[in-house]
Scaffold this active site. Structure first.
Site, PDB file in Angstrom:
ATOM      1  N   SER A   1       0.867  -1.187   0.000  1.00 34.74           N
ATOM      2  CA  SER A   1       0.000   0.000   0.000  1.00 34.74           C
ATOM      3  C   SER A   1       0.894   1.224   0.000  1.00 34.74           C
ATOM      4  O   SER A   1       2.050   1.156   0.433  1.00 34.74           O
ATOM      5  CB  SER A   1      -0.877   0.003   1.264  1.00 34.74           C
ATOM      6  OG  SER A   1      -1.515   1.253   1.449  1.00 34.74           O
TER       7      SER A   1
ATOM      8  N   TYR B   1      -2.354  -1.156  10.460  1.00 34.02           N
ATOM      9  CA  TYR B   1      -2.300  -1.165   9.000  1.00 34.02           C
ATOM     10  C   TYR B   1      -1.023  -0.490   8.510  1.00 34.02           C
ATOM     11  O   TYR B   1      -0.308  -1.035   7.656  1.00 34.02           O
ATOM     12  CB  TYR B   1      -3.526  -0.457   8.418  1.00 34.02           C
ATOM     13  CG  TYR B   1      -3.653  -0.603   6.919  1.00 34.02           C
ATOM     14  CD1 TYR B   1      -4.156  -1.770   6.359  1.00 34.02           C
ATOM     15  CD2 TYR B   1      -3.276   0.430   6.063  1.00 34.02           C
ATOM     16  CE1 TYR B   1      -4.276  -1.911   4.988  1.00 34.02           C
ATOM     17  CE2 TYR B   1      -3.394   0.304   4.695  1.00 34.02           C
ATOM     18  CZ  TYR B   1      -3.901  -0.871   4.158  1.00 34.02           C
ATOM     19  OH  TYR B   1      -4.004  -1.012   2.789  1.00 34.02           O
TER      20      TYR B   1
ATOM     21  N   LYS C   1       1.970  -2.712   6.662  1.00 32.94           N
ATOM     22  CA  LYS C   1       2.260  -2.435   5.255  1.00 32.94           C
ATOM     23  C   LYS C   1       3.707  -1.969   5.065  1.00 32.94           C
ATOM     24  O   LYS C   1       4.329  -2.270   4.041  1.00 32.94           O
ATOM     25  CB  LYS C   1       1.268  -1.412   4.712  1.00 32.94           C
ATOM     26  CG  LYS C   1      -0.142  -1.960   4.559  1.00 32.94           C
ATOM     27  CD  LYS C   1      -0.197  -3.165   3.634  1.00 32.94           C
ATOM     28  CE  LYS C   1      -1.615  -3.644   3.382  1.00 32.94           C
ATOM     29  NZ  LYS C   1      -1.674  -4.781   2.435  1.00 32.94           N
TER      30      LYS C   1
END
Length: 268
Positions: A137, A150, A154
């Site tokens: 991402s 998150y 990532k």
């Protein structure tokens, strides 16, 4: 890398980017095993693609499931040439994220990649080639407002892809790392942060949707396969991410100040 007659595995292929990648791979002449925790959903996608695709339901962070995917691909189509580690989940919000939320994000967003590479790389080295495509991402290059698990997981996914490329690139193994911003998927709209953290969930979505265009999964898949064809490591469906990443690297303190101002504006 040409995809005609290649054998590929795509995880997270029940919807979104994974399903779009599978469609384009089959259309380009590849044979594909699609995997997803949603067995019914991934089955429908595979059925729509005809004889060049089969579906497997399961948790692709589980080494036994990954081993089963590889065995199914070999039995149906032959040795695996490309592995798209595309499955991903959101996480908790901030410091109140539970250990379980941290563990889940790290398992799916990072360890699923590690376990797949562990099973595939030895055979690829013997055969003289293979291709690992990690969906990370833009949060892995920048950050994700509203969700610590998150953002951190990532970053780790990007770091593992870098290590894999450096370590095995001279053995014929190619690696790409996909780092999009907003993509029109369930993850963006409802999955980045649990709904009980309403303020953080709204912040996370706003941070993505106001930073650039929200692309369709098909648009992302087109860019990804073009990048794989050219064997690029960093694949950026949103080209502006590169400019942001350069700004971050050129003056980290200034970038952090800017991110705090951006966060304050979104919360205001």
């Amino acid at each position: 890398m040409e995809i005609v007659d290649k054998v590929a595995i795509v995880t997270g292929a029940g919807a979104g980017i994974g399903a779009a990648l599978a469609r384009r791979l089959v259309a380009g002449g590849a044979r594909v095993v699609l995997a997803d925790l949603d067995a019914e959903g991934v089955g429908r996608v595979a059925e729509s693609l005809g004889a060049g695709a089969v579906a497997v339901g399961g948790d692709v962070s589980d080494e036994l499931v990954i081993r089963g995917l590889i065995e199914r691909a070999e039995a149906e189509f032959g040795p695996v040439d490309l592995y798209f580690a595309n499955a991903g989940i959101g996480g908790g919000a901030g410091l109140d994220s539970t250990d379980q939320q941290w563990a889940a994000a790290l398992e799916v967003n990072v360890m699923a990649h590690v376990r797949a590479a562990r099973l595939l790389v030895p055979g690829w080295r013997e055969r003289g080639g293979g291709y690992f495509v990690a969906t990370a991402s833009a949060a892995g290059l920048l950050t994700q407002l509203g969700s610590a698990p998150y953002a951190v997981s990532k970053h780790a996914a990007v770091g593992f892809a870098e290590w894999l490329s450096v370590t095995y690139g001279d053995h014929g193994i190619r690696v790409s790392c996909v780092c999009p911003m907003g993509v029109d998927t369930r993850l963006l709209h409802t999955g980045l942060v649990p709904p009980e953290h309403a303020a953080e969930a709204e912040l996370a979505v706003k941070a993505v949707t106001t930073a650039g265009a929200v692309l369709s999964p098909d648009e992302v898949a087109e860019v990804v396969l073009a990048g794989v064809s050219d064997e690029h490591f960093l694949i950026l469906p949103h080209p502006e991410v590169l400019k942001m990443y350069r700004h971050k690297g050129s003056d980290y303190d200034r970038w952090l100040d800017g991110m705090r101002r951006f966060q304050a504006a979104l919360q205001g």
